[in-house]
Structures are given as C-alpha cells and as structure tokens.
Design a protein around this motif. Structure first.
Motif, PDB file in Angstrom:
ATOM      1  N   ILE A 141       0.843  -1.193   0.000  1.00 30.89           N
ATOM      2  CA  ILE A 141       0.000   0.000   0.000  1.00 30.89           C
ATOM      3  C   ILE A 141       0.881   1.247   0.000  1.00 30.89           C
ATOM      4  O   ILE A 141       1.765   1.388   0.831  1.00 30.89           O
ATOM      5  CB  ILE A 141      -0.938   0.018   1.229  1.00 30.89           C
ATOM      6  N   HIS A 142       0.634   2.121  -0.971  1.00 27.68           N
ATOM      7  CA  HIS A 142       1.318   3.416  -1.002  1.00 27.68           C
ATOM      8  C   HIS A 142       0.383   4.462  -0.428  1.00 27.68           C
ATOM      9  O   HIS A 142      -0.751   4.586  -0.888  1.00 27.68           O
ATOM     10  CB  HIS A 142       1.673   3.809  -2.436  1.00 27.68           C
ATOM     11  N   ALA A 143       0.849   5.192   0.569  1.00 29.90           N
ATOM     12  CA  ALA A 143       0.027   6.242   1.170  1.00 29.90           C
ATOM     13  C   ALA A 143       0.741   7.580   1.043  1.00 29.90           C
ATOM     14  O   ALA A 143       1.886   7.722   1.466  1.00 29.90           O
ATOM     15  CB  ALA A 143      -0.239   5.926   2.639  1.00 29.90           C
ATOM     16  N   ILE A 194       7.922  -0.815   6.221  1.00 33.04           N
ATOM     17  CA  ILE A 194       7.324   0.448   5.772  1.00 33.04           C
ATOM     18  C   ILE A 194       8.501   1.329   5.389  1.00 33.04           C
ATOM     19  O   ILE A 194       9.391   1.551   6.218  1.00 33.04           O
ATOM     20  CB  ILE A 194       6.523   1.133   6.901  1.00 33.04           C
ATOM     21  N   HIS A 195       8.556   1.749   4.142  1.00 30.46           N
ATOM     22  CA  HIS A 195       9.665   2.627   3.783  1.00 30.46           C
ATOM     23  C   HIS A 195       9.183   3.950   3.220  1.00 30.46           C
ATOM     24  O   HIS A 195       8.049   4.071   2.765  1.00 30.46           O
ATOM     25  CB  HIS A 195      10.654   1.933   2.839  1.00 30.46           C
ATOM     26  N   LEU A 196      10.065   4.933   3.305  1.00 28.26           N
ATOM     27  CA  LEU A 196       9.777   6.269   2.801  1.00 28.26           C
ATOM     28  C   LEU A 196      10.231   6.364   1.358  1.00 28.26           C
ATOM     29  O   LEU A 196      11.288   5.831   1.006  1.00 28.26           O
ATOM     30  CB  LEU A 196      10.561   7.303   3.607  1.00 28.26           C
ATOM     31  N   GLU A 197       9.481   7.058   0.543  1.00 30.71           N
ATOM     32  CA  GLU A 197       9.910   7.289  -0.823  1.00 30.71           C
ATOM     33  C   GLU A 197       9.141   8.462  -1.401  1.00 30.71           C
ATOM     34  O   GLU A 197       8.309   9.062  -0.725  1.00 30.71           O
ATOM     35  CB  GLU A 197       9.746   6.035  -1.693  1.00 30.71           C
ATOM     36  N   GLU A 198       9.432   8.797  -2.640  1.00 32.64           N
ATOM     37  CA  GLU A 198       8.727   9.905  -3.274  1.00 32.64           C
ATOM     38  C   GLU A 198       7.818   9.370  -4.374  1.00 32.64           C
ATOM     39  O   GLU A 198       8.069   8.319  -4.949  1.00 32.64           O
ATOM     40  CB  GLU A 198       9.734  10.905  -3.861  1.00 32.64           C
ATOM     41  N   ILE A 246       4.609   6.741   2.050  1.00 36.13           N
ATOM     42  CA  ILE A 246       5.142   5.554   2.705  1.00 36.13           C
ATOM     43  C   ILE A 246       4.601   4.364   1.925  1.00 36.13           C
ATOM     44  O   ILE A 246       3.468   4.393   1.444  1.00 36.13           O
ATOM     45  CB  ILE A 246       4.754   5.415   4.202  1.00 36.13           C
ATOM     46  N   GLU A 247       5.434   3.357   1.777  1.00 34.92           N
ATOM     47  CA  GLU A 247       4.966   2.112   1.179  1.00 34.92           C
ATOM     48  C   GLU A 247       4.919   1.069   2.288  1.00 34.92           C
ATOM     49  O   GLU A 247       5.930   0.787   2.939  1.00 34.92           O
ATOM     50  CB  GLU A 247       5.891   1.645   0.048  1.00 34.92           C
ATOM     51  N   ILE A 248       3.739   0.530   2.502  1.00 35.92           N
ATOM     52  CA  ILE A 248       3.530  -0.445   3.579  1.00 35.92           C
ATOM     53  C   ILE A 248       3.425  -1.819   2.935  1.00 35.92           C
ATOM     54  O   ILE A 248       2.501  -2.086   2.173  1.00 35.92           O
ATOM     55  CB  ILE A 248       2.223  -0.131   4.342  1.00 35.92           C
TER      56      ILE A 248
HETATM   57 MN    MN Z   1       6.924   1.994  -4.015  1.00 36.25          MN
END
Ligand code: MN
Length: 478
Positions: A12-14, A122-126, A152-154
């Motif tokens: 999931i991308h939030a 869960i990682h941070l990205e743009e 965040i990508e969960i």
């Molecule tokens: Mn991603």
C-alpha cells in the motif's frame, strides 16, 4: 476437485499529508493547476540538491509505532533507477536495504474472527508525476505536481488467505492513517494506492507458488473483485495442467477481469545504490518516545472502550469508528450527554441520515454535541417522545440552532403530558368508551392494552407520555 488456498500480500502506497514535498519546498497539495508546484529539484536538474522533509519522517515513524514495527534509527535512502516519462529524474528516491520501519503487524477483524497480519516493512519514498492519457486525443499529458510528494509504502507479509481478509486489512490500514492524520486515505484520488500479490497452492503445501501482481485498484471493492478473479484464474490454469507466469496484471473494473500488463522486472533491474545527495537519517530514541506519547487514541483502542466501557454493540462501535471525525463527535456527545446509548442512536440515526441526505461532512454539521445533548436530556426526562425529538425538535433545531431544545419543544407543542392529574380523566374516558375491550382485557386478553393506550394517546393529541399512560391504564384496569 482438489482444494486450493490463496496466498495474498499487499503493498500500500500512502501519500503523506505534508505541506511540502519529500525533498524540497514545493507545495505538495493535490489538485493545483498542473505543473505549478515544480522546482528544479523536483525535476532533478544537474546541480540541485534534495533536502529531507522532517515531517515525512515523523509521519512514517508514527505509522511504524502504531503497527508495532521496529524503527531503524540509522537508515538511508537509495536510488531506484528506471526510465518513465513522469519520472524526470530518471530514478526514484526510496529506501531499499534500510526501510525506516520493519517487522510489525496489525490485527484485523474478518466477520467473527480476528487475525494478525504481519507487516514486513514500511519505507519512505517519493511519488512520481502523473501521466494523463484521456484529455488529449493524440498526446499523453504530464503533470509533475505529484513528482516528489512523500509516500510511505507499507508492505504486508503474505498472510492473507481470502479477498475478505485483504479487504479487512486495507480497511484497517486506511482507518489507521486517517486517525493518525498522516494520509487522507482517498483511494479514488489515488492518495492511497494498493497493489496486490496473489498466488494459489494446494492446501497443505508449504512452498509458495509463482505469484502475480495486480495494479490499479482504486477501491476496496475492486481489490476484492480482482483477488477473487485471480484466484479463480490461477486455479483453473493449474487444474488444466498449466503454469503461472510471474507478471504484473491490470484489473478492469468494467469486466471484473485481470489481464497481463508486463512480465515482472526483477528488483535487480533497478540498479539500486545509496543516494549520494542525502545524509543518512539519525533518529534519537527520545524523538521516537516523544512521537509515541503524542499519538491519538486509535480505532482499536476506541473499539475496546466503546464495547467494554460504554457498552455499545459490535455493530454500533464499528459503524461509529468508520470515520474518525464521526467518532470524535460521538465522544464529545457522550461527554456532554453522559448517555452513550442515546448518543450512539443519535449519531447513527438522525445525524448520519442528515449528513447522507445533504452530502455534508460532519465538520459542517450545524449542531454541536451540546445541542444534541439537550434533545437527549428531554427524551430521558420523558418530556418529549423519541418521535417528536427526531421529527420535530431535531428538524427545527437544524433551521434555527440558536434555540434550545426545550424552547423548540414548547413552541411546537410537543412536550409530553407527564402530569397524572391531567391524564386521569383521559384514561377514565377511554375506559368508559370501550367497555367491550376492557372486558376482553379482564378476561385475560392482555394484548388489548396497547389498543387502549393508543386511544388515550390519540385523545391527548399525541402529547401524553406513553410510558406513563401505559402504567396508569394498567393500574386503572386492575
Ligand atoms: Mn513503491
């Protein structure tokens, strides 16, 4: 036919609710004029330097705390290289080997059972920009406002076994991000996006078989439909002796089917390497503690409180908790009215109906919890009937919120007669008027009481207190 089971994992991308983008000061707002929030940094021009947005780190850590993850206190960013027209830098700044949160879980409720679903990371990205294919007959248009918005990508563990479990998982994640105020959770606008990995295997097998990934799912319902279709498709292929290819598939909501988009690139193709322009993050324990202390009460905690302390039913608690703002309103109302049951009735009944019918958000609802508490008080004191409260006092109050519930009830003449002296003659009158029914009652047909009470209510113009009339009538007949 053999029994198959599905193995489902979700990514999931939030989109994080920050003012500015992940690595520069460009406005991160949704819906602005295309290409107005685009600086040289968003475009990745040579010589520009990204700078970490602290707020996005804060929101990611909050999500990690709530989902019981470990927070990596020394993490860094990586470049994920690929070419795409809406990715002007030619790479995405993300986290590869050091996601900020790892190894957590959430508990989901599926019908009658509770299941724990693991969260791998869960990682941070743009985010990338947006390609628009449907506005020009010949060309694809590009809006780069979204390029660089923090996400965040969960990534869940492959712990789900049915479409229902996947739907419950997304629902819970969406509820959490909304309660934490870290993402608006809007799947239609794409601020919450979901990719699904599905494989099937024979029940009892321990190895995973080849999975497919389904993209472009813009509602929870479509996630369920896509999974159901994919389970059926893969099962049929295995039954016919075929094999599944690892690939990315697209879901078509009109036909309810998935179709192949591209065979899956392996992670290797992205040539990840550490982002040289951003310093690694150093997160202090005290900072994590500070964030943990500042968290609001979450749906799961509120559910406990609603069902155990406030004695609401599972259905009532679940319905109220669907929206954070509704739940906030309910809590305020309980505080003023001191009556959880009535508060739940009003929030789920007249208030929700009003919001639905007028397409209003609870924040624009004209009546405060104090207003509704006044109405509840009149009902508890038997001064007005529930019907009069809903159909007269509530409706009038919406038109004129400056009046009190008692003022409206008085003006509209819906105050109940609770004076026994006034009711006595009415009751005697009815007893005289319906001797046959009275005799039936005395012969043991006690169901006739309702009829007699109804006659008194009618004679009072609906103003008599029905509970009191009932009681007085019984006394008079006995
Ligand atoms: Mn991603």
């Amino acid at each position: 036919m053999k029994t198959y089971e599905a193995i489902i994992g979700l990514e999931i991308h939030a989109q994080l609710l920050t003012q500015s983008k992940a690595f520069c000061a460009d406005n991160a707002a949704f819906g602005d004029e295309p290409n107005t929030n685009v600086s040289a940094i968003s475009l990745g021009h040579p010589g520009t330097l990204p700078k970490m947005n602290k707020k996005s780190v804060e929101l990611a850590i909050k999500m990690g705390i709530v989902t019981h993850c470990q927070i990596d206190k020394h993490c860094y960013f990586a470049r994920k290289n690929y070419f795409y027209p809406d990715l002007p830098k030619g790479y995405q700044t993300t986290q590869d080997k050091t996601p900020i949160c790892t190894e957590g879980y959430i508990d989901i409720k599926v019908g009658e059972y509770i299941k724990r679903i693991g969260i791998q990371r869960i990682h941070l990205e743009e985010d990338a920009g947006k390609s628009i294919h449907d506005q020009d007959p010949f060309d694809t248009l590009i809006d780069l406002n979204r390029a660089g918005v923090p996400l965040i990508e969960i990534v869940s563990k492959p712990d789900m076994r049915s479409a229902q479990e996947a739907a419950a998982y997304i629902t819970e994640i969406r509820k959490i991000v909304r309660y934490l105020d870290i993402c608006d959770g809007n799947m239609e606008e794409g601020s919450l996006r979901c990719d699904v990995n599905v494989s099937v295997r024979l029940k009892g097998e321990t190895n995973f078989r080849t999975r497919t990934e389904i993209k472009n799912l813009n509602s929870i319902r479509n996630v369920e439909r896509a999974i159901e279709y994919e389970i059926q498709r893969q099962t049929q292929i295995y039954e016919a002796g075929g094999t599944i290819e690892q690939e990315t598939r697209n879901f078509d909501p009109v036909s309810g089917t998935t179709s192949s988009m591209r065979t899956k690139e392996t992670a290797h193709d992205y040539r990840y390497f550490p982002e040289p322009d951003l310093l690694p993050l150093q997160i202090e324990d005290s900072y994590i503690q500070h964030l943990a202390n500042s968290l609001p009460a979450l749906p799961a905690q509120r559910y406990e409180k609603y069902t155990k302390e406030l004695k609401l039913s599972d259905f009532e608690a679940t319905t109220i908790l669907e929206q954070k703002e509704i739940s906030d309103y309910f809590e305020e109302l309980v505080k003023v009215s001191q009556n959880p049951k009535q508060s739940a009735n009003w929030v789920m009944g007249p208030i929700k109906t009003y919001l639905n019918e007028t397409a209003t958000h609870i924040q624009q609802f004209p009546l405060t919890p104090a207003h509704i508490a006044q109405i509840i008080e009149l009902i508890i004191q038997d001064k007005i009937s529930t019907t009069a409260a809903k159909e007269v006092v509530f409706i009038e109050m919406l038109k004129n919120p400056s009046l009190s519930a008692l003022e409206i009830a008085t003006q509209k003449g819906v105050l109940q007669q609770s004076n026994t002296e006034d009711l006595k003659p009415l009751i005697e009158n009815i007893i005289q008027k319906f001797p046959a029914q009275v005799q039936e009652y005395k012969n043991g047909k006690t169901g006739i009481l309702g009829f007699l009470v109804g006659q008194v209510m009618k004679a009072s113009g609906g103003k008599a207190n029905p509970k009191l009339v009932n009681q007085m009538m019984q006394e008079a007949l006995n």
